[in-house]
Scaffold this active site. Structure first.
Site, short mmCIF file in Angstrom:
data_model
loop_
_atom_site.label_atom_id
_atom_site.label_comp_id
_atom_site.label_asym_id
_atom_site.label_seq_id
_atom_site.Cartn_x
_atom_site.Cartn_y
_atom_site.Cartn_z
CB SER A 49 43.43 -3.84 16.73
OG SER A 49 44.72 -3.60 16.47
CB SER A 50 46.42 -8.20 17.48
OG SER A 50 47.32 -7.29 16.58
CB CYS A 51 47.23 -2.86 19.25
SG CYS A 51 45.73 -1.91 18.95
CE1 TYR A 68 42.80 2.03 15.82
CE2 TYR A 68 44.20 0.01 16.55
CZ TYR A 68 43.33 0.67 15.49
OH TYR A 68 42.60 -0.03 14.74
CE LYS A 122 39.69 -0.57 16.07
NZ LYS A 122 38.60 -0.86 14.72
CG HIS A 150 50.11 -0.31 10.16
ND1 HIS A 150 49.01 0.20 9.58
CD2 HIS A 150 49.75 -0.39 11.59
CE1 HIS A 150 47.98 0.46 10.52
NE2 HIS A 150 48.54 0.09 11.62
#
Length: 317
Positions: free
Chosen positions: A114-116, A143, A147, A186
């Site tokens: 994920s880009s987070c 989260y 990841k 989201h």
């Protein structure tokens, strides 16, 4: 890259998280591209947080390829209020799936990050090299850590066991089949639900969280599915690959586009007491572009497509 053999279309491919937004798109895309044996794994089939159940499931399926789209996901509110579950559930899912895949000899696996995972104040656009260079956004750090652990696991299986496992870092994903829950969704599906319902009820105001100033990038689930297969066919490297569209929009602009698509003409009010999250997240997609892939679904079309699906499949009649 040289020396990479595209996937055998007769291979058994296991898609973990096959009923979710991304997983279902991957299943559709693989079948459309000629894969004859695509096996889905979702909670009704196997509890991926259970190591014994996961091991037994993969032992029965014996896949040649695994796409890991399984995860506990949610919007900013869910991430911010349930960090323990977002950390532990995702760690369990990843660890169990990787352990079981290795045990049955899966040599090709794609893990979706994920880009987070990138620092809150990353350079823009964000290169893959920004990973682990700064502090994470606090509202979704649990989260993100899970990841990141998955990304490190992919590198570790490659280094220690020589597995041809890879990882991809998608930006914000949307499309038909998304989660439109008013609390857990989201930003884009949340806006679609609010503006559609407001237009249907004749409401004269829609309240949106934050200031509207953060900028986000969005990729349609069908484009992400296309990128997943492209990477499996053309990439074999330890470094993750960003998947995005190369452009972002402000949340304020996004709200106006969704409102127009939904036919909403009332006021848009911003609740600035609610968190904005990361100021900007635009991915540097040069690595993926160099591999010959590009997106095909424009945001305005994708929003209309998703709104139509929501109207037909989710919205109360």
């Amino acid at each position: 890259m040289t020396g990479i053999v595209p996937l055998d279309r007769s291979a058994t491919v296991l898609v973990a998280g096959s009923t979710g937004l991304v997983g279902s798109a991957v299943v559709r895309h693989l079948r459309e591209r000629g894969f004859g044996t695509v096996v889905g794994a979702h909670s009704a089939d196997v509890d991926l947080t259970d190591p014994a159940a996961t091991a037994a499931f993969l032992d029965a399926v014996r896949p040649s390829v695994v796409v890991d789209a399984a995860a506990r996901v949610g919007g900013i509110h869910a991430n911010n209020t349930e960090p323990v579950e977002f950390l532990t559930d995702n760690l369990r899912i990843q660890t169990n799936l990787f352990t079981a895949a290795h045990a049955v000899g899966v040599d090709r696996l794609l893990f979706l990050g994920s880009s987070c995972v990138y620092p809150k104040h990353s350079p823009q656009p964000i290169p893959e090299s920004a990973l682990l260079t700064g502090e994470l956004e606090q509202t979704n750090d649990a989260y993100a850590i899970a990841k990141i652990a998955g990304l490190i696991a992919i590198r570790s299986y490659r280094r220690q066991y020589g597995r041809k496992w890879i990882s991809a870092m998608p930006t914000n994903v949307y499309g038909p089949g998304d989660n439109f829950d008013p609390v857990r969704s989201h930003v884009l599906p949340a806006l679609i639900r609010r503006f559609h319902d407001a237009a249907a009820s004749g409401a004269d105001e829609v309240v949106v969280w934050g200031t509207g100033t953060p900028r986000r990038e969005f990729v349609h689930a069908d484009d992400l599915a296309s990128a997943c297969l492209h990477l499996l066919d053309h990439y074999d490297g330890a470094e993750p690959v960003n998947v995005g569209v190369g452009a972002d929009v402000s949340i304020a602009h996004l709200a106006t586009v969704v409102a127009e698509a939904a036919g909403y003409t009332g006021r848009i009010t911003w609740d600035t007491s609610k968190p904005d999250g990361t100021p900007r997240k635009l991915l540097d997609t040069a690595r993926l572009t160099a591999l010959g892939w590009k997106p095909g679904i424009a945001l305005a079309y994708g929003i209309r497509d998703t709104l139509r699906w929501y109207t037909e499949s989710v919205a109360p009649s």
